[in-house]
Each structure stands twice: as C-alpha cells, then as structure tokens.
Design a protein around this motif. Structure first.
Motif, PDB file in Angstrom:
ATOM      1  N   VAL A  97       3.137   6.948   9.316  1.00 32.02           N
ATOM      2  CA  VAL A  97       3.660   6.155   8.201  1.00 32.02           C
ATOM      3  C   VAL A  97       2.490   5.400   7.589  1.00 32.02           C
ATOM      4  O   VAL A  97       1.773   4.671   8.283  1.00 32.02           O
ATOM      5  CB  VAL A  97       4.741   5.168   8.679  1.00 32.02           C
ATOM      6  N   PHE A  98       2.292   5.561   6.284  1.00 34.40           N
ATOM      7  CA  PHE A  98       1.139   4.947   5.618  1.00 34.40           C
ATOM      8  C   PHE A  98       1.541   3.626   4.979  1.00 34.40           C
ATOM      9  O   PHE A  98       2.622   3.495   4.388  1.00 34.40           O
ATOM     10  CB  PHE A  98       0.575   5.879   4.550  1.00 34.40           C
ATOM     11  N   ARG A  99       0.648   2.646   5.088  1.00 32.43           N
ATOM     12  CA  ARG A  99       0.844   1.349   4.464  1.00 32.43           C
ATOM     13  C   ARG A  99      -0.424   0.962   3.694  1.00 32.43           C
ATOM     14  O   ARG A  99      -1.535   1.291   4.113  1.00 32.43           O
ATOM     15  CB  ARG A  99       1.140   0.269   5.508  1.00 32.43           C
ATOM     16  N   ALA A 100      -0.233   0.264   2.579  1.00 36.04           N
ATOM     17  CA  ALA A 100      -1.363  -0.272   1.823  1.00 36.04           C
ATOM     18  C   ALA A 100      -1.662  -1.667   2.331  1.00 36.04           C
ATOM     19  O   ALA A 100      -0.825  -2.571   2.198  1.00 36.04           O
ATOM     20  CB  ALA A 100      -1.040  -0.296   0.334  1.00 36.04           C
ATOM     21  N   VAL A 104      -5.980  -2.192  -1.083  1.00 32.36           N
ATOM     22  CA  VAL A 104      -5.562  -0.815  -1.388  1.00 32.36           C
ATOM     23  C   VAL A 104      -4.360  -0.888  -2.320  1.00 32.36           C
ATOM     24  O   VAL A 104      -3.416  -1.643  -2.084  1.00 32.36           O
ATOM     25  CB  VAL A 104      -5.223  -0.026  -0.114  1.00 32.36           C
ATOM     26  N   GLY A 105      -4.400  -0.097  -3.378  1.00 30.66           N
ATOM     27  CA  GLY A 105      -3.386  -0.181  -4.407  1.00 30.66           C
ATOM     28  C   GLY A 105      -2.080   0.503  -4.043  1.00 30.66           C
ATOM     29  O   GLY A 105      -1.983   1.251  -3.062  1.00 30.66           O
ATOM     30  N   THR A 106      -1.078   0.258  -4.874  1.00 29.28           N
ATOM     31  CA  THR A 106       0.230   0.886  -4.769  1.00 29.28           C
ATOM     32  C   THR A 106       0.532   1.589  -6.076  1.00 29.28           C
ATOM     33  O   THR A 106       0.253   1.055  -7.158  1.00 29.28           O
ATOM     34  CB  THR A 106       1.317  -0.163  -4.474  1.00 29.28           C
ATOM     35  N   VAL A 107       1.100   2.784  -6.011  1.00 32.57           N
ATOM     36  CA  VAL A 107       1.444   3.563  -7.201  1.00 32.57           C
ATOM     37  C   VAL A 107       2.665   2.946  -7.872  1.00 32.57           C
ATOM     38  O   VAL A 107       3.703   2.746  -7.220  1.00 32.57           O
ATOM     39  CB  VAL A 107       1.723   5.030  -6.823  1.00 32.57           C
ATOM     40  N   THR A 108       2.539   2.637  -9.164  1.00 31.58           N
ATOM     41  CA  THR A 108       3.660   2.022  -9.887  1.00 31.58           C
ATOM     42  C   THR A 108       4.131   2.855 -11.071  1.00 31.58           C
ATOM     43  O   THR A 108       5.116   2.486 -11.712  1.00 31.58           O
ATOM     44  CB  THR A 108       3.279   0.619 -10.405  1.00 31.58           C
ATOM     45  N   LYS A 109       3.429   3.969 -11.374  1.00 33.39           N
ATOM     46  CA  LYS A 109       3.821   4.804 -12.506  1.00 33.39           C
ATOM     47  C   LYS A 109       3.853   6.264 -12.089  1.00 33.39           C
ATOM     48  O   LYS A 109       3.072   6.690 -11.230  1.00 33.39           O
ATOM     49  CB  LYS A 109       2.849   4.620 -13.680  1.00 33.39           C
ATOM     50  N   PRO A 110       4.744   7.061 -12.720  1.00 33.95           N
ATOM     51  CA  PRO A 110       4.782   8.484 -12.403  1.00 33.95           C
ATOM     52  C   PRO A 110       3.585   9.215 -12.990  1.00 33.95           C
ATOM     53  O   PRO A 110       2.872   8.694 -13.839  1.00 33.95           O
ATOM     54  CB  PRO A 110       6.090   8.947 -13.067  1.00 33.95           C
ATOM     55  N   PRO A 119       1.599   3.867  -1.077  1.00 32.80           N
ATOM     56  CA  PRO A 119       0.207   3.423  -1.060  1.00 32.80           C
ATOM     57  C   PRO A 119      -0.686   4.462  -1.727  1.00 32.80           C
ATOM     58  O   PRO A 119      -0.443   5.671  -1.606  1.00 32.80           O
ATOM     59  CB  PRO A 119      -0.114   3.308   0.434  1.00 32.80           C
ATOM     60  N   ALA A 120      -1.703   4.000  -2.426  1.00 35.50           N
ATOM     61  CA  ALA A 120      -2.611   4.903  -3.145  1.00 35.50           C
ATOM     62  C   ALA A 120      -3.625   5.518  -2.179  1.00 35.50           C
ATOM     63  O   ALA A 120      -4.834   5.313  -2.284  1.00 35.50           O
ATOM     64  CB  ALA A 120      -3.310   4.153  -4.267  1.00 35.50           C
TER      65      ALA A 120
END
Length: 365
Positions: A97-100, A104-110, A119-120
């Motif tokens: 399981v991956f965590r940011a 580390v960024g998080t994806v907010t757009k498709p 998590p990016a």
C-alpha cells in the motif's frame, strides 16, 4: 552511492531508484532488526547500484531509511534531495500500500498514469518497490503486506520548480523513473512532462494549448488568451515533442510562441531548437527577404547578420515583415509535422523584450 560512469558525464539515479533502495533497507530492518548499508537493488536494465544510507530509524512498528539522491552530472532539480521510505506492517492480504509522505505529491487531476487521489509514485517505481518488497519478504520470512510511505525532504518547495502544479500534482514531487538511471542531459524527463501536460489538458477537456519556448513567450500568451494553467506547455526547445505527441493525441488549437531565433529554426524544419543541435539559417532568411522584395544588397546584409534579431531589426527598418514571414513558415512546417491531425496552429514570434514581432494566425477562425 556512486553514479555509473559514462563516456564523458557521470550517470545518476532517479528518485524511483532511491525510493526503491530506501524501501529495501527499511523493510529488511523491520524484519531483521538490522539495516543493510549499503543497500543494493536491481534496476530494469540490469544495473545493480549500491546506496549508502543517510538516515535510519527503527521502532516496534516501523522502520525508516533515507538516501541522498545523486543525479550524476545532470542538472536535476532533485539532485541532493533526501528520499526516504517508512515501512509498516499492513493487514494480511493487503500487498504493498503506497502513501505520500512529506514532500511527495498527490494526484488531483485526471490524465496522468495514476488515479486521482493516489500518491504521485509513478508506475515503474511502484513496480520496483513491489518487487523489492517481495524479494526481502522471501529472504527474511515476511508476508510482503506493508504500507510504504515515501517522503522527500523539502519536496514541496522543489516541486514549485517542476511541472507538478500545472499537472495537478499537489503537495510535493513525483517519484519518477523508467529505468532507474539518470542519463545526463538526456532531456527525457522534460519530454515526458510535455506528454503528461498534453494528457492532463485533454482529460480536462481543454481545446486550446500553448507550447512556449520560455517564460517571456509564456507571458505573452497569458496576456493574449485566458488559458488555464494546464494549457500552458513548457515546450522549451522541444517543438518536436509537442507536435509529435499532439499528432497522436490532438487538441483542436495549438499556439506556439517563442523568440525570433528559435522560431526561425522551426521555420527551417528543425524540431529541436537548442543551440547545440540546430542553428539559424541566414541563407534562408535572406531568401525569405528576397522573395518579399528585398534588393540584392539588402538580402546580402540579412545573410551576413550576426543574429536573427539583427536580421529582424534590419527588416523592420526596411518595412519587410520578416517576423510574420517566419511565423507563417513555422506554422506551415508545424502543420506538415502534424500530418493532418485535426489541429489548427498559430505562431507568435517575440523579441527579447517580449513584444510581438511576428504572427501567423489560426487558419480556421
């Protein structure tokens, strides 16, 4: 950690490789109580780098290992960044399981190769981390069910110097890498960012994007159009990367904006506009001026100009619209490169002050 030596420049390792090695060290310590230092991993093309640990921490429920990224001789914004992995046990059957973590960024757009909310940590680094977790689990009797939290010290600040904010990756950097190896000046990361920028623009439903050679031309586009930030592609010298990717993934309208020198190269059929890989063709500029009615004496002066900007200044004084003529040729070559893709192209040419000195408008109004 020591980067691999190339013929002239030293190779380095991606953030993905550093995150994988940090994970290997942390999970090993979680299972055995001891951190391997250095820690060796195997990359997709068979490289086996060994990374020295910069920090480590072990407690009852987790282990953390950190590595300083060495990008070799590449001018990478993340060179010297501290990349860490904190590994905790997860529920049976959870897998990895991956965590940011911090930085580390998080994806907010498709439009990116990861779902919104993830998590990016890009697909190849995820694959490498899963594989190293399986290997460590097999060697030391673990289940392989873990939570892996990747962090980059000062990552949120570093990310401001990348495309991440425009791509909708918020809170920090992306964990990148397809081979794990940073090839100096390969420009692959820049070209990949252009592609991801197009992907995000398409996913957002945008119908107009702009490829700009630099910040000055981007400011002109911002003054001319009210485009969303996601529509502004930091093209740099890679006109070919923009055009070829849009050819396969079209957006209805494309503005290309840049200085007279770079767009004179595009007009001459060059797709890489860097000074080391293409030069302004002054014979072409002289021919353009001659076709526009310039005298033999004047075209000789243009042919012997020191820079494209000097040629432009001469033509402005003589009333010859060299900027418009270059823009039209650049638009025509861009359309040829697009090979009939349903894209209308506009060219904006600027001088050093950022003033518009040449324009080839969209053909479909």
């Amino acid at each position: 950690m020591t980067g691999q030596e190339g013929p002239a420049l030293r190779y380095g390792w991606t953030t993905g490789a550093c995150a994988t090695a940090s994970t290997a060290a942390a999970y090993t310590a979680l299972l055995t109580g001891t951190f391997p230092d250095p820690v060796e991993i195997v990359l997709p093309k068979g490289h086996r780098p060994a990374f020295a640990l910069a920090r480590e921490r072990l407690d009852a429920g987790s282990a953390m290992a950190a590595i300083v990224k060495d990008a070799g001789d590449d001018p990478d914004v993340t060179h010297g960044a501290l990349v860490s992995a904190t590994v905790r046990r997860a529920e049976p059957g959870a897998g990895v399981v991956f965590r940011a973590g911090t930085g580390v960024g998080t994806v907010t757009k498709p439009g990116l190769p990861l779902p919104v909310g993830e998590p990016a940590i890009n697909p190849v680094p995820r694959k490498l981390i899963r594989e190293v977790v399986q290997r460590v689990a097999a060697e030391h009797g673990g289940t392989g069910d873990v939570v892996v939290e990747i962090s980059v010290e000062n990552g949120e600040e570093l990310a401001r110097h990348t495309w991440n904010p425009r791509l909708g990756i918020l809170g920090g950097l992306s964990i990148l890498g397809t081979t794990g190896v940073v090839v100096p000046y390969s420009c692959s990361a820049w070209i990949d960012s252009i592609r991801r920028g197009v992907d995000v623009a398409r996913a957002e439903g945008l119908t107009h994007v702009a490829g700009c050679t630099g910040s000055t031309s981007e400011k002109l586009v911002e003054r001319t159009y009210e485009l969303a930030p996601e529509a502004l592609l930091d093209m740099g010298d890679f006109a070919g990367a923009v055009l070829k990717y849009l050819r396969r993934n079209p957006v209805p309208r494309l503005t290309i904006a840049g200085g007279i020198g770079k767009l004179a190269k595009l007009a001459d059929g060059h797709l890489d506009l860097h000074s080391k890989r293409s030069q302004v063709n002054f014979a072409l500029l002289a021919n353009i001026v001659g076709d526009a009615g310039g005298s033999a004496e004047f075209t000789h002066r243009v042919r012997n100009a020191n820079t494209a900007l000097e040629a432009l200044t001469l033509c402005q004084e003589a009333g010859i619209p060299l900027g418009d003529l270059i823009a039209t040729r650049a638009r025509d070559f861009s359309l040829t490169t697009l090979q009939g893709a349903p894209i209308d192209v506009e060219i904006l040419v600027i001088n050093r002050a950022g003033d518009l000195v040449g324009h080839a408008p969209f053909e479909q109004r």
